[in-house]
Design a protein around this motif. Structure first.
Motif, short mmCIF file in Angstrom:
data_model
loop_
_atom_site.label_atom_id
_atom_site.label_comp_id
_atom_site.label_asym_id
_atom_site.label_seq_id
_atom_site.Cartn_x
_atom_site.Cartn_y
_atom_site.Cartn_z
N ALA A 97 38.62 24.20 39.77
CA ALA A 97 38.10 24.52 41.09
C ALA A 97 38.99 25.53 41.81
O ALA A 97 38.51 26.49 42.41
CB ALA A 97 37.95 23.26 41.93
N ILE A 98 40.30 25.32 41.74
CA ILE A 98 41.19 26.18 42.50
C ILE A 98 41.29 27.56 41.88
O ILE A 98 41.50 28.56 42.57
CB ILE A 98 42.58 25.50 42.69
CG1 ILE A 98 43.15 25.89 44.06
CG2 ILE A 98 43.56 25.86 41.58
CD1 ILE A 98 42.30 25.45 45.23
N ASN A 99 41.11 27.66 40.56
CA ASN A 99 41.09 28.99 39.95
C ASN A 99 39.88 29.79 40.41
O ASN A 99 39.97 30.99 40.66
CB ASN A 99 41.12 28.89 38.42
CG ASN A 99 42.52 29.07 37.88
OD1 ASN A 99 43.49 28.75 38.54
ND2 ASN A 99 42.62 29.58 36.66
N CYS A 100 38.74 29.13 40.52
CA CYS A 100 37.56 29.80 41.07
C CYS A 100 37.83 30.25 42.51
O CYS A 100 37.47 31.38 42.89
CB CYS A 100 36.36 28.85 41.02
SG CYS A 100 34.85 29.53 41.76
N THR A 137 37.68 34.20 43.77
CA THR A 137 36.69 34.63 44.76
C THR A 137 37.34 35.10 46.05
O THR A 137 36.92 36.12 46.63
CB THR A 137 35.68 33.50 45.04
OG1 THR A 137 36.38 32.29 45.35
CG2 THR A 137 34.79 33.25 43.83
N VAL A 138 38.37 34.40 46.52
CA VAL A 138 39.04 34.83 47.75
C VAL A 138 39.73 36.17 47.54
O VAL A 138 39.72 37.03 48.43
CB VAL A 138 40.04 33.75 48.22
CG1 VAL A 138 40.91 34.28 49.36
CG2 VAL A 138 39.30 32.50 48.67
N ARG A 139 40.31 36.38 46.37
CA ARG A 139 40.95 37.67 46.08
C ARG A 139 39.96 38.82 46.31
O ARG A 139 40.30 39.85 46.91
CB ARG A 139 41.45 37.71 44.64
CG ARG A 139 42.18 39.02 44.28
CD ARG A 139 42.27 39.22 42.79
NE ARG A 139 40.96 39.44 42.19
CZ ARG A 139 40.33 40.62 42.18
NH1 ARG A 139 40.87 41.68 42.76
NH2 ARG A 139 39.15 40.74 41.60
N ARG A 140 38.72 38.63 45.90
CA ARG A 140 37.73 39.69 46.03
C ARG A 140 37.31 39.91 47.49
O ARG A 140 36.84 40.98 47.85
CB ARG A 140 36.51 39.38 45.16
CG ARG A 140 36.84 39.35 43.68
CD ARG A 140 35.62 39.07 42.82
NE ARG A 140 34.71 40.20 42.82
CZ ARG A 140 33.55 40.21 42.16
NH1 ARG A 140 33.18 39.14 41.47
NH2 ARG A 140 32.77 41.27 42.19
N ARG A 161 47.13 40.37 48.36
CA ARG A 161 47.01 40.04 46.94
C ARG A 161 46.94 38.51 46.79
O ARG A 161 47.70 37.79 47.44
CB ARG A 161 48.20 40.59 46.15
CG ARG A 161 48.36 42.09 46.29
CD ARG A 161 49.42 42.66 45.40
NE ARG A 161 50.76 42.16 45.68
CZ ARG A 161 51.88 42.67 45.17
NH1 ARG A 161 51.82 43.69 44.32
NH2 ARG A 161 53.06 42.17 45.48
N VAL A 162 46.05 38.05 45.93
CA VAL A 162 45.88 36.62 45.68
C VAL A 162 45.91 36.40 44.18
O VAL A 162 45.16 37.06 43.44
CB VAL A 162 44.55 36.08 46.25
CG1 VAL A 162 44.46 34.57 46.05
CG2 VAL A 162 44.42 36.43 47.74
#
Length: 242
Positions: free
Chosen positions: A159-162, A166-169, A177-178
């Motif tokens: 979940a946290i990788n998703c 998505t937040v990075r984008r 940078r994320v």
């Protein structure tokens, strides 16, 4: 890496031990002012005695919503700005799902997922206003492989990788940078439930990472040119096989 983070303010959650402590100490060595966020006040005070005023202590219970919400205001009050957030705090549940305590499941999902999302949510307006920032989340190898012996933990990290991707984008256009670091087994408190003989066998076989090795990769991510984002790093002990 002396001086590479000079003038930067970093906040590290779960900073009193393990990966969080190693990451914080690496940032300190690189010249950053580091806000150590943890609920263990006694452990933080011992670290202050060791490192001095460059290390700022911030006692927060991230599982308490009101306490969790004080993170950014407290950092700004103590240090004036925030350049780096290492969202590292987390916990672990292994074993068969049918044997897991449901209250422990709630606690782990809250800390590993909800708290990370809330911490990132709360710091983003400050970083967006400044037009710069770095957010690193401690994930896990379990986010990349459906490990059958830890279904709850692995699910939290998937979940946290998703979330990271998505937040990075959403925020790269603001100069933020994320990224995430996904280590395999690390010799830390998260392995406290391992039988001693299993831990010794893993160390002897070279199938565990050290926290300092993870911190080295965190520093690599933070010190790339601003036009480069290291989105995901998967770290494996060389003698590790799934």
């Amino acid at each position: 890496m002396a001086g590479e983070l000079a003038g930067k303010v970093a906040a590290v959650t779960g900073a009193a031990s393990g990966i969080g402590l190693a990451s914080a100490e690496a940032m300190l060595a690189a010249g950053a002012c580091v806000v150590m966020v943890d609920r263990d006040e006694a452990a933080l005070k011992l670290l202050r005695d060791k490192h001095g005023d460059a290390m700022i202590l911030l006692v927060i219970d991230l599982l308490d919503p009101k306490s969790c919400a004080t993170l950014l205001p407290a950092v700004l009050e103590k240090a004036g700005q925030l350049d780096i957030l290492h969202a590292n705090a987390g916990t672990y549940i292994g074993g068969d799902l049918v044997d897991a305590d449901t209250a422990a499941i709630d606690r782990m999902l809250n800390l590993n997922v909800n708290v990370v999302m809330k911490n990132v949510h709360d710091v983003l307006p400050h970083m967006i206003a400044r037009g710069t920032g770095d957010i690193i989340v401690t994930s896990s190898l379990a986010a990349h492989f459906p490990t059958p012996w830890e279904p709850v933990y692995a699910s939290s990290k998937w979940a946290i990788n998703c979330f990271v991707q998505t937040v990075r984008r959403q925020v790269f256009k603001h100069g933020i940078r994320v990224g995430s670091i996904s280590p395999g087994p690390v010799a830390s408190a998260l392995l406290a439930d391992w039988p001693p003989e299993k831990l010794k066998e893993a160390r002897d076989a070279g199938s565990l990472l050290e926290t300092s090795e993870v911190a080295d990769v965190v520093m690599f991510m933070l010190t790339r040119p601003r036009g480069v984002t290291i989105r995901d790093v998967v770290m494996l002990p060389t003698n590790f096989d799934l």
